[in-house]
Design a protein around this motif. Sequence first.
Motif, PDB file in Angstrom:
ATOM      1  N   TYR A 207     -37.680   6.218 124.171  1.00  0.00           N
ATOM      2  CA  TYR A 207     -38.193   4.859 124.318  1.00  0.00           C
ATOM      3  C   TYR A 207     -39.554   4.665 123.646  1.00  0.00           C
ATOM      4  N   LYS A 208     -40.129   5.741 123.153  1.00  0.00           N
ATOM      5  CA  LYS A 208     -41.408   5.717 122.427  1.00  0.00           C
ATOM      6  C   LYS A 208     -42.562   5.199 123.276  1.00  0.00           C
ATOM      7  N   LEU A 209     -42.527   5.479 124.596  1.00  0.00           N
ATOM      8  CA  LEU A 209     -43.659   5.143 125.455  1.00  0.00           C
ATOM      9  C   LEU A 209     -44.723   6.214 125.277  1.00  0.00           C
ATOM     10  N   ASP A 210     -45.987   5.822 125.352  1.00  0.00           N
ATOM     11  CA  ASP A 210     -47.043   6.826 125.265  1.00  0.00           C
ATOM     12  C   ASP A 210     -47.144   7.574 126.591  1.00  0.00           C
ATOM     13  N   LEU A 211     -47.914   8.645 126.602  1.00  0.00           N
ATOM     14  CA  LEU A 211     -47.996   9.485 127.805  1.00  0.00           C
ATOM     15  C   LEU A 211     -48.576   8.738 128.998  1.00  0.00           C
ATOM     16  N   SER A 212     -49.557   7.882 128.777  1.00  0.00           N
ATOM     17  CA  SER A 212     -50.156   7.169 129.912  1.00  0.00           C
ATOM     18  C   SER A 212     -49.178   6.157 130.511  1.00  0.00           C
ATOM     19  N   THR A 213     -48.402   5.484 129.686  1.00  0.00           N
ATOM     20  CA  THR A 213     -47.396   4.548 130.201  1.00  0.00           C
ATOM     21  C   THR A 213     -46.295   5.313 130.921  1.00  0.00           C
ATOM     22  N   THR A 214     -45.891   6.433 130.356  1.00  0.00           N
ATOM     23  CA  THR A 214     -44.878   7.264 131.010  1.00  0.00           C
ATOM     24  C   THR A 214     -45.380   7.757 132.361  1.00  0.00           C
ATOM     25  N   ALA A 215     -46.654   8.112 132.431  1.00  0.00           N
ATOM     26  CA  ALA A 215     -47.244   8.539 133.707  1.00  0.00           C
ATOM     27  C   ALA A 215     -47.183   7.415 134.731  1.00  0.00           C
ATOM     28  N   LEU A 216     -47.383   6.168 134.306  1.00  0.00           N
ATOM     29  CA  LEU A 216     -47.262   5.028 135.214  1.00  0.00           C
ATOM     30  C   LEU A 216     -45.822   4.859 135.696  1.00  0.00           C
ATOM     31  N   VAL A 217     -44.880   4.965 134.773  1.00  0.00           N
ATOM     32  CA  VAL A 217     -43.470   4.793 135.117  1.00  0.00           C
ATOM     33  C   VAL A 217     -43.029   5.850 136.131  1.00  0.00           C
ATOM     34  N   ILE A 218     -43.376   7.096 135.879  1.00  0.00           N
ATOM     35  CA  ILE A 218     -42.948   8.215 136.710  1.00  0.00           C
ATOM     36  C   ILE A 218     -43.853   8.396 137.928  1.00  0.00           C
ATOM     37  N   ALA A 219     -45.034   7.778 137.888  1.00  0.00           N
ATOM     38  CA  ALA A 219     -46.023   7.878 138.972  1.00  0.00           C
ATOM     39  C   ALA A 219     -46.498   9.321 139.165  1.00  0.00           C
ATOM     40  N   GLU A 220     -46.853   9.928 138.056  1.00  0.00           N
ATOM     41  CA  GLU A 220     -47.388  11.288 138.035  1.00  0.00           C
ATOM     42  C   GLU A 220     -48.597  11.302 137.105  1.00  0.00           C
ATOM     43  N   PRO A 221     -49.500  12.277 137.264  1.00  0.00           N
ATOM     44  CA  PRO A 221     -50.642  12.382 136.356  1.00  0.00           C
ATOM     45  C   PRO A 221     -50.211  12.646 134.910  1.00  0.00           C
ATOM     46  N   VAL A 222     -51.029  12.195 133.971  1.00  0.00           N
ATOM     47  CA  VAL A 222     -50.734  12.378 132.548  1.00  0.00           C
ATOM     48  C   VAL A 222     -50.552  13.857 132.218  1.00  0.00           C
ATOM     49  N   GLU A 223     -51.343  14.731 132.828  1.00  0.00           N
ATOM     50  CA  GLU A 223     -51.229  16.172 132.566  1.00  0.00           C
ATOM     51  C   GLU A 223     -49.843  16.685 132.959  1.00  0.00           C
ATOM     52  N   THR A 224     -49.333  16.204 134.081  1.00  0.00           N
ATOM     53  CA  THR A 224     -47.987  16.597 134.525  1.00  0.00           C
ATOM     54  C   THR A 224     -46.941  16.104 133.537  1.00  0.00           C
ATOM     55  N   ILE A 225     -47.108  14.881 133.075  1.00  0.00           N
ATOM     56  CA  ILE A 225     -46.172  14.300 132.106  1.00  0.00           C
ATOM     57  C   ILE A 225     -46.199  15.109 130.813  1.00  0.00           C
ATOM     58  N   SER A 226     -47.376  15.466 130.370  1.00  0.00           N
ATOM     59  CA  SER A 226     -47.517  16.261 129.150  1.00  0.00           C
ATOM     60  C   SER A 226     -46.830  17.617 129.296  1.00  0.00           C
ATOM     61  N   ASP A 227     -47.026  18.271 130.428  1.00  0.00           N
ATOM     62  CA  ASP A 227     -46.381  19.569 130.675  1.00  0.00           C
ATOM     63  C   ASP A 227     -44.857  19.425 130.711  1.00  0.00           C
ATOM     64  N   ARG A 228     -44.383  18.389 131.384  1.00  0.00           N
ATOM     65  CA  ARG A 228     -42.935  18.178 131.470  1.00  0.00           C
ATOM     66  C   ARG A 228     -42.330  17.886 130.103  1.00  0.00           C
ATOM     67  N   LEU A 229     -43.053  17.122 129.287  1.00  0.00           N
ATOM     68  CA  LEU A 229     -42.560  16.803 127.950  1.00  0.00           C
ATOM     69  C   LEU A 229     -42.439  18.072 127.113  1.00  0.00           C
ATOM     70  N   GLU A 230     -43.449  18.900 127.155  1.00  0.00           N
ATOM     71  CA  GLU A 230     -43.419  20.156 126.402  1.00  0.00           C
ATOM     72  C   GLU A 230     -42.258  21.032 126.876  1.00  0.00           C
ATOM     73  N   HIS A 231     -42.097  21.143 128.179  1.00  0.00           N
ATOM     74  CA  HIS A 231     -41.016  21.950 128.745  1.00  0.00           C
ATOM     75  C   HIS A 231     -39.651  21.384 128.335  1.00  0.00           C
ATOM     76  N   ALA A 232     -39.499  20.069 128.394  1.00  0.00           N
ATOM     77  CA  ALA A 232     -38.226  19.439 128.032  1.00  0.00           C
ATOM     78  C   ALA A 232     -37.896  19.652 126.558  1.00  0.00           C
TER      79      ALA A 232
END
Length: 150
Positions: free
Chosen positions: A101-126
């Motif tokens: 969907y090409k959302l940036d990390l901060s928007t994705t963090a809002l959607v998922i309701a998790e910190p940006v650092e968590t989103i970044s880690d999950r993205l790398e893992h995925a």
Amino acid sequence: MTTEADVVECLPALEKFFYLMTGDDNRSYEATSLTLLIAKGRLGRRRLFPSTLAWLLNVLWSEVLQTASFSPVSHLDIGALISLSQIPLPERAVLVLVDGYKLDLSTTALVIAEPVETISDRLEHARVMFSKLAGFAESRSPACCPQDDS
């Protein structure tokens, strides 16, 4: 301000996100309808999100996908096919939102309701998991069907 046209424009993306998270195409319309019903009661939260799509994806993620009636598929054994369903749901959601969907990390963090650092880690893992799945699928391609190198 969110208009009806903004919401209607988001419907295909909501249905696709539900399908990508659950693998259940038959219930995507039902889940989207439920998302809209819930969102109607939470119009005040819309201002917290940079777009109508991000807001509706948050409702779908937090209010619909997290309920027992829409339990996502966590793993499907489908042989050598690359499948998003083989990636755990939290990582899958982040991968789809950022790379699909090409959302940036901060928007994705809002959607998922998790910190940006968590989103970044999950993205790398995925991304690592998806790369491994892609490599596994390539190594299992049938010998009887050589790839055309032309």
